[in-house]
Scaffold this motif. Structure first.
Motif, PDB file in Angstrom:
ATOM      1  N   ARG A   1       0.817  -1.209   0.000  1.00  0.00           N
ATOM      2  CA  ARG A   1       0.000   0.000   0.000  1.00  0.00           C
ATOM      3  C   ARG A   1       0.859   1.271   0.000  1.00  0.00           C
ATOM      4  N   GLY A   2       2.173   1.102   0.044  1.00  0.00           N
ATOM      5  CA  GLY A   2       3.041   2.275   0.058  1.00  0.00           C
ATOM      6  C   GLY A   2       3.149   2.942   1.410  1.00  0.00           C
ATOM      7  N   CYS A   3       2.779   2.243   2.478  1.00  0.00           N
ATOM      8  CA  CYS A   3       2.953   2.810   3.817  1.00  0.00           C
ATOM      9  C   CYS A   3       4.449   2.816   4.147  1.00  0.00           C
ATOM     10  N   ILE A   4       4.822   3.371   5.274  1.00  0.00           N
ATOM     11  CA  ILE A   4       6.251   3.500   5.572  1.00  0.00           C
ATOM     12  C   ILE A   4       6.686   2.649   6.768  1.00  0.00           C
ATOM     13  N   HIS A   5       5.925   1.613   7.089  1.00  0.00           N
ATOM     14  CA  HIS A   5       6.317   0.736   8.199  1.00  0.00           C
ATOM     15  C   HIS A   5       7.691   0.106   7.939  1.00  0.00           C
ATOM     16  N   CYS A   6       7.890  -0.378   6.726  1.00  0.00           N
ATOM     17  CA  CYS A   6       9.133  -1.098   6.421  1.00  0.00           C
ATOM     18  C   CYS A   6      10.346  -0.181   6.468  1.00  0.00           C
ATOM     19  N   ILE A   7      10.226   1.042   5.918  1.00  0.00           N
ATOM     20  CA  ILE A   7      11.407   1.907   5.876  1.00  0.00           C
ATOM     21  C   ILE A   7      11.783   2.410   7.268  1.00  0.00           C
ATOM     22  N   ARG A   8      10.815   2.495   8.162  1.00  0.00           N
ATOM     23  CA  ARG A   8      11.097   2.995   9.512  1.00  0.00           C
ATOM     24  C   ARG A   8      11.732   1.923  10.401  1.00  0.00           C
ATOM     25  N   HIS A   9      11.584   0.648  10.044  1.00  0.00           N
ATOM     26  CA  HIS A   9      12.105  -0.433  10.876  1.00  0.00           C
ATOM     27  C   HIS A   9      13.335  -1.114  10.283  1.00  0.00           C
ATOM     28  N   CYS A  10      13.683  -0.824   9.051  1.00  0.00           N
ATOM     29  CA  CYS A  10      14.837  -1.479   8.432  1.00  0.00           C
ATOM     30  C   CYS A  10      16.129  -0.988   9.090  1.00  0.00           C
ATOM     31  N   PRO A  11      16.965  -1.897   9.622  1.00  0.00           N
ATOM     32  CA  PRO A  11      18.162  -1.471  10.359  1.00  0.00           C
ATOM     33  C   PRO A  11      19.293  -0.949   9.469  1.00  0.00           C
ATOM     34  N   THR A  12      19.225  -1.198   8.169  1.00  0.00           N
ATOM     35  CA  THR A  12      20.293  -0.758   7.276  1.00  0.00           C
ATOM     36  C   THR A  12      19.811   0.228   6.220  1.00  0.00           C
ATOM     37  N   GLU A  13      18.597   0.765   6.406  1.00  0.00           N
ATOM     38  CA  GLU A  13      18.021   1.737   5.473  1.00  0.00           C
ATOM     39  C   GLU A  13      17.986   1.173   4.045  1.00  0.00           C
ATOM     40  N   ALA A  14      17.574  -0.080   3.937  1.00  0.00           N
ATOM     41  CA  ALA A  14      17.527  -0.737   2.629  1.00  0.00           C
ATOM     42  C   ALA A  14      16.177  -0.573   1.935  1.00  0.00           C
ATOM     43  N   MET A  15      15.174  -0.051   2.642  1.00  0.00           N
ATOM     44  CA  MET A  15      13.836   0.060   2.080  1.00  0.00           C
ATOM     45  C   MET A  15      13.550   1.484   1.617  1.00  0.00           C
ATOM     46  N   ARG A  16      12.824   1.586   0.512  1.00  0.00           N
ATOM     47  CA  ARG A  16      12.355   2.864  -0.002  1.00  0.00           C
ATOM     48  C   ARG A  16      10.908   2.698  -0.466  1.00  0.00           C
ATOM     49  N   VAL A  17      10.189   3.805  -0.540  1.00  0.00           N
ATOM     50  CA  VAL A  17       8.861   3.820  -1.149  1.00  0.00           C
ATOM     51  C   VAL A  17       8.917   4.790  -2.313  1.00  0.00           C
TER      52      VAL A  17
END
Length: 443
Positions: free
Chosen positions: A17-33
């Motif tokens: 859905r393009g929310c930002i849960h994943c980018i806020r919890h990724c320990p290596t900043e590997a996620m983007r939306v």
């Protein structure tokens, strides 16, 4: 980045859905939306599975083999880890579960990694007493190795130099298979509790396992086989090794004040930061697990890790309090030289911060990042699709984002444009009224 990375975490874009849960919890900043969908930056990802754990829409998932992908294979031998036993009620014995796995996979044999853990225990004790880099950090969890490669490269010398239990067991099984079945091929299958182990086994060069199946992909089939009450005979098994399936199991060989056991990425980040600042003293061993409560908390495990942990200890109490059977296999293991369980390739840093191969261009990009950071608000809200303002500045410099992805700067820009439009409209209205007045006077 020219390096290639093989990962076992993927995104189901239809669910995202393009929310930002994943980018806020990724320990290596590997996620983007980007464009309303999540994406993974390969050279940053450590396959820890945090995105799988926190996503409310179940968009990220562990990408492993399925039972169908091994259905055509011959001479299949399956390897399972101690936490696999904790996924089923304790009324089923170790032998029952091994037999159910054998039937579910049509395997010739089923082994677990407890023998490898038996070897690693003595190796760890010997190495800790001779290593200049203390505390020694466990390499049991591949996600921790990759986390250190990406975010804490100065701590690489503290990593234990030993292979994973799966690698060691693969070596042992292949040797015994060749003795019992000379000239016949072998297909090794490993059932994994997490995507980090799957990715690690895909990337290493040594001959280990050919197929990796997530526990979530085999759980229901094994459960069905167990319910049909096909009792199995327990293979040789090191009872104490089952404790490594939960947090604290690996550190049990040390005195309490000599070892620290920590589970969960957030806590581990703080521990590694303290270690880098030389705040951790008089400790010989760090048992670090990316998942809460250790491998029983793996994101591919169907069962609650609280329940799984209780089952692990219940199984251990019923298994002769850690005694190992006197067997020919144990004799072989005892004679196995320690050099055979040491890593053959060194652990190297992952260059995630390299902005360009050309040093002069890289320096220019760093200066550009600093200028962009001075413009950005510094709120680290994640609304732009990058986890922090610094990561957005990096994405802009790399050409993967633009300055007005920041909603605050966009809001300011739109406000300025609105004011300009208002002023233009006012001026236009004045000109029109003046012309109408002149026209009326001329008539």
């Amino acid at each position: 980045m020219s390096e290639r990375y093989i990962h076992s975490v993927a995104i189901n874009l239809q669910r995202c859905r393009g929310c930002i849960h994943c980018i806020r919890h990724c320990p290596t900043e590997a996620m983007r939306v980007r464009n309303g969908k999540s994406l993974i930056i390969p050279y940053r990802c450590i396959d820890c599975g945090e995105c799988i754990r926190v996503c409310p829409y179940h968009a990220p998932f562990g990408f492993t083999h399925t039972l169908d992908s091994i259905a055509y294979l011959e001479n299949v031998v399956v390897i399972i880890s101690p936490e696999f036993y904790s996924q089923f009620p304790t009324k089923y014995s170790i032998g029952d579960i091994q037999e159910a796995v054998r039937k579910a996979t049509s395997a010739k044999e089923v082994w677990d990694t407890t023998y490898a853990i038996y070897l690693l225990e003595s190796a760890l004790l010997d190495y800790v007493n001779s290593s200049p880099n203390l505390p020694l950090i466990s390499t049991y969890c591949p996600a921790i190795i990759e986390l250190i490669q990406v975010r804490f490269p100065t701590l690489i010398p503290n990593l234990a130099p030993f292979k994973s239990p799966v690698e060691i067991m693969s070596q042992i099984i292949r040797e015994h298979w060749q003795k019992d079945h000379p000239g016949e091929g072998l297909n090794l299958v490993y059932i994994t509790p997490c995507p980090a182990l799957a990715s690690y086994l895909k990337e290493i060069k040594e001959d280990t396992v050919e197929f990796i199946i997530g526990i979530d992909n085999i759980y229901l089939k094994v459960k069905k086989e167990l319910q049909e009450a096909n009792l199995g005979v327990q293979k040789l098994f090191y009872p104490k090794g089952i404790l490594t399936g939960t947090l604290g199991g690996e550190a049990q060989i040390f005195n309490e004040e000599e070892a620290i056991s920590v589970g969960g990425i957030d806590k581990i980040l703080r521990v590694l930061e303290d270690l880098e600042r030389n705040k951790i003293q008089d400790v010989k061993f760090l048992e670090l697990r990316a998942c809460e409560e250790g491998c029983v908390g793996g994101v591919l495990n169907p069962e609650s890790y609280y329940l799984a942990k209780k089952r692990i200890y219940s199984i251990y109490k019923a298994l002769n309090k850690g005694k190992i059977e006197n067997s020919d296999l144990l004799k072989d293991l005892s004679e196995m030289h320690i050099s055979r369980i040491v890593r053959t390739s060194p652990i190297s840093p992952r260059p995630v911060w390299k902005l360009d191969e050309d040093i002069s261009k890289a320096l220019k990009k760093m200066d550009e990042m600093k200028r962009i950071l001075e413009i950005l608000p510094g709120l680290d809200c994640g609304s732009c699709g990058s986890p922090t303002c610094a990561s957005l500045a990096e994405d802009i410099v790399r050409g993967n984002a633009q300055i007005y992805d920041c909603i605050f700067l966009l809001k300011e820009k739109l406000w300025e444009m609105a004011k300009e439009m208002e002023e233009l409209s006012r001026r236009s209205s004045s000109v029109i009224l003046k012309r109408r007045s002149e026209d009326n006077e001329g008539q």
